[in-house]
Design a protein around this motif. Sequence first.
Motif, PDB file in Angstrom:
ATOM      1  N   ALA A  50       0.711  -0.792  -0.127  1.00 36.40           N
ATOM      2  CA  ALA A  50       0.030   0.115   0.045  1.00 36.40           C
ATOM      3  C   ALA A  50       0.606   1.215   0.201  1.00 36.40           C
ATOM      4  O   ALA A  50       2.153   1.192   0.250  1.00 36.40           O
ATOM      5  CB  ALA A  50      -0.771  -0.086   1.227  1.00 36.40           C
ATOM      6  N   LYS A  51       0.732   2.224  -0.766  1.00 39.39           N
ATOM      7  CA  LYS A  51       1.171   3.834  -0.719  1.00 39.39           C
ATOM      8  C   LYS A  51       0.929   3.944   1.066  1.00 39.39           C
ATOM      9  O   LYS A  51       0.578   4.290   1.434  1.00 39.39           O
ATOM     10  CB  LYS A  51       0.585   4.156  -1.025  1.00 39.39           C
ATOM     11  N   THR A  52       1.940   4.164   1.419  1.00 36.19           N
ATOM     12  CA  THR A  52       2.437   4.695   2.847  1.00 36.19           C
ATOM     13  C   THR A  52       1.725   5.853   3.468  1.00 36.19           C
ATOM     14  O   THR A  52       1.375   5.608   4.475  1.00 36.19           O
ATOM     15  CB  THR A  52       4.351   6.104   3.360  1.00 36.19           C
ATOM     16  N   ALA A  53       1.782   6.782   2.501  1.00 33.81           N
ATOM     17  CA  ALA A  53      -0.096   7.984   2.696  1.00 33.81           C
ATOM     18  C   ALA A  53      -0.595   7.800   3.091  1.00 33.81           C
ATOM     19  O   ALA A  53      -1.377   8.123   2.785  1.00 33.81           O
ATOM     20  CB  ALA A  53       0.828   9.004   1.445  1.00 33.81           C
ATOM     21  N   GLY A  54      -1.092   6.380   2.710  1.00 34.54           N
ATOM     22  CA  GLY A  54      -2.551   5.217   2.174  1.00 34.54           C
ATOM     23  C   GLY A  54      -3.399   5.278   1.063  1.00 34.54           C
ATOM     24  O   GLY A  54      -3.475   5.761   0.482  1.00 34.54           O
ATOM     25  N   GLY A  55      -3.668   4.049   1.328  1.00 32.41           N
ATOM     26  CA  GLY A  55      -4.634   3.588  -0.183  1.00 32.41           C
ATOM     27  C   GLY A  55      -3.246   2.758  -0.694  1.00 32.41           C
ATOM     28  O   GLY A  55      -2.429   2.745  -0.975  1.00 32.41           O
ATOM     29  N   ALA A  56      -3.917   1.856  -1.841  1.00 34.85           N
ATOM     30  CA  ALA A  56      -3.260   0.770  -2.681  1.00 34.85           C
ATOM     31  C   ALA A  56      -2.960   1.640  -3.648  1.00 34.85           C
ATOM     32  O   ALA A  56      -3.692   2.727  -4.299  1.00 34.85           O
ATOM     33  CB  ALA A  56      -4.931  -0.084  -2.881  1.00 34.85           C
ATOM     34  N   ILE A  57      -2.324   1.063  -4.573  1.00 30.53           N
ATOM     35  CA  ILE A  57      -2.050   1.504  -6.197  1.00 30.53           C
ATOM     36  C   ILE A  57      -2.975   0.462  -6.455  1.00 30.53           C
ATOM     37  O   ILE A  57      -2.914  -0.663  -6.810  1.00 30.53           O
ATOM     38  CB  ILE A  57      -0.392   0.840  -6.388  1.00 30.53           C
ATOM     39  N   ALA A  58      -3.490   2.233  -7.039  1.00 32.57           N
ATOM     40  CA  ALA A  58      -4.567   1.238  -8.437  1.00 32.57           C
ATOM     41  C   ALA A  58      -3.826   1.722 -10.295  1.00 32.57           C
ATOM     42  O   ALA A  58      -3.445   2.276 -10.432  1.00 32.57           O
ATOM     43  CB  ALA A  58      -5.794   2.315  -8.221  1.00 32.57           C
ATOM     44  N   ALA A  59      -4.459   0.774 -10.684  1.00 30.66           N
ATOM     45  CA  ALA A  59      -4.082   0.276 -12.136  1.00 30.66           C
ATOM     46  C   ALA A  59      -4.073   2.027 -12.406  1.00 30.66           C
ATOM     47  O   ALA A  59      -5.105   2.178 -12.395  1.00 30.66           O
ATOM     48  CB  ALA A  59      -4.632  -0.703 -13.301  1.00 30.66           C
ATOM     49  N   GLY A  60      -3.613   2.537 -13.427  1.00 24.00           N
ATOM     50  CA  GLY A  60      -3.919   3.815 -14.399  1.00 24.00           C
ATOM     51  C   GLY A  60      -3.291   4.787 -12.805  1.00 24.00           C
ATOM     52  O   GLY A  60      -3.132   6.133 -13.696  1.00 24.00           O
ATOM     53  N   ASP A  61      -2.772   4.165 -11.782  1.00 20.46           N
ATOM     54  CA  ASP A  61      -2.074   5.408 -11.085  1.00 20.46           C
ATOM     55  C   ASP A  61      -0.896   6.106 -11.619  1.00 20.46           C
ATOM     56  O   ASP A  61      -0.643   5.719 -13.006  1.00 20.46           O
ATOM     57  CB  ASP A  61      -1.546   4.837  -9.791  1.00 20.46           C
ATOM     58  N   THR A  62      -0.995   7.248 -11.463  1.00 18.70           N
ATOM     59  CA  THR A  62       0.510   8.383 -12.422  1.00 18.70           C
ATOM     60  C   THR A  62       1.470   8.404 -11.592  1.00 18.70           C
ATOM     61  O   THR A  62       0.771   9.294 -10.769  1.00 18.70           O
ATOM     62  CB  THR A  62      -0.835   9.500 -13.503  1.00 18.70           C
ATOM     63  N   LEU A  63       2.857   8.074 -12.134  1.00 18.73           N
ATOM     64  CA  LEU A  63       3.778   8.803 -10.893  1.00 18.73           C
ATOM     65  C   LEU A  63       4.598   9.844 -11.880  1.00 18.73           C
ATOM     66  O   LEU A  63       5.346   9.370 -12.518  1.00 18.73           O
ATOM     67  CB  LEU A  63       4.201   7.159 -10.801  1.00 18.73           C
ATOM     68  N   ALA A  64       4.974  10.984 -11.574  1.00 15.88           N
ATOM     69  CA  ALA A  64       5.165  12.106 -11.734  1.00 15.88           C
ATOM     70  C   ALA A  64       6.704  11.983 -12.577  1.00 15.88           C
ATOM     71  O   ALA A  64       7.417  11.072 -11.932  1.00 15.88           O
ATOM     72  CB  ALA A  64       4.733  12.901 -11.883  1.00 15.88           C
ATOM     73  N   SER A  65       7.238  12.614 -13.576  1.00 14.47           N
ATOM     74  CA  SER A  65       8.379  12.630 -13.722  1.00 14.47           C
ATOM     75  C   SER A  65       9.548  12.748 -12.665  1.00 14.47           C
ATOM     76  O   SER A  65       9.065  13.446 -12.426  1.00 14.47           O
ATOM     77  CB  SER A  65       8.425  13.268 -15.308  1.00 14.47           C
ATOM     78  N   GLY A  66      10.511  11.520 -11.941  1.00  9.19           N
ATOM     79  CA  GLY A  66      11.151  12.458 -11.658  1.00  9.19           C
ATOM     80  C   GLY A  66      11.152  11.981  -9.590  1.00  9.19           C
ATOM     81  O   GLY A  66      11.116  12.055  -8.945  1.00  9.19           O
ATOM     82  N   ALA A  67       9.619  11.738  -9.178  1.00  9.53           N
ATOM     83  CA  ALA A  67       8.830  11.143  -7.768  1.00  9.53           C
ATOM     84  C   ALA A  67       8.832   9.843  -8.425  1.00  9.53           C
ATOM     85  O   ALA A  67       9.406   9.004  -8.957  1.00  9.53           O
ATOM     86  CB  ALA A  67       6.943  11.352  -9.131  1.00  9.53           C
ATOM     87  N   THR A  68       9.067  10.174  -6.453  1.00 11.09           N
ATOM     88  CA  THR A  68       8.867   9.524  -5.519  1.00 11.09           C
ATOM     89  C   THR A  68       8.242   8.707  -5.173  1.00 11.09           C
ATOM     90  O   THR A  68       7.757   9.550  -3.927  1.00 11.09           O
ATOM     91  CB  THR A  68      10.211   9.415  -4.459  1.00 11.09           C
ATOM     92  N   LEU A  69       7.326   7.576  -4.629  1.00 14.40           N
ATOM     93  CA  LEU A  69       6.548   7.163  -4.347  1.00 14.40           C
ATOM     94  C   LEU A  69       6.956   6.239  -2.879  1.00 14.40           C
ATOM     95  O   LEU A  69       7.615   5.040  -3.531  1.00 14.40           O
ATOM     96  CB  LEU A  69       5.170   6.378  -5.129  1.00 14.40           C
ATOM     97  N   GLN A  70       6.536   6.049  -1.691  1.00 14.39           N
ATOM     98  CA  GLN A  70       7.483   5.152  -0.625  1.00 14.39           C
ATOM     99  C   GLN A  70       5.793   4.639  -0.327  1.00 14.39           C
ATOM    100  O   GLN A  70       4.323   5.034  -0.567  1.00 14.39           O
ATOM    101  CB  GLN A  70       7.093   5.956   0.678  1.00 14.39           C
ATOM    102  N   LEU A  71       5.749   3.371  -0.411  1.00 14.93           N
ATOM    103  CA  LEU A  71       5.317   2.150  -0.154  1.00 14.93           C
ATOM    104  C   LEU A  71       5.503   1.529   1.271  1.00 14.93           C
ATOM    105  O   LEU A  71       6.604   1.000   1.564  1.00 14.93           O
ATOM    106  CB  LEU A  71       4.883   1.144  -1.481  1.00 14.93           C
TER     107      LEU A  71
END
Length: 183
Positions: free
Chosen positions: A131-152
Amino acid sequence: MTASTSSKRTKRSTAIRLSLAGLALVGIGAAATTAAWTDNVFFSASATSATFDLQGSVNGTDFLDGATEAGAISFAVAPAAFENIKPGETRTTSIWIKNNSSIDAKLAAPVVTGTGALFTDAAQPLTASVAKTAGGAIAAGDTLASGATLQLTVTVVAPNWTDAKFKGSTGNTLKIQFAGASS
């Protein structure tokens, strides 16, 4: 030849020469006019293609390309995170994915698979989720911007094992795979 015939020829020859000279002037004028109304303009531009590179990290600092499997990245989670797990215990660890691309990435839901007796037992398997550390599951189609980092957050839950076959079980592997496409 008579003087009048000779005079007529001279007049006719002069008329023809004047006519040809006039036509030549009209042709030169037409050519000059055409050249005056002709123009060209050219454009050029360089073209480059976008880059696409998903990376992963188990510490949030060192980002690397994982094993590539059909357009996805796959990382080994630190073994200490889930070793010596006990019956009824819940363990978590963090992982990060980074879009090191020049364009946004459209993510697919992560694929979580486990091998070995602890994950594949029909009656009492370990369960794992991301799950995303900030809450919620990663859903198909979620967008991660260029240069962005996502903690899980990866969570593993052990059932209340009573069977001795789970004691000291080895050869168990948890694999989390992330796939992305240019958006």
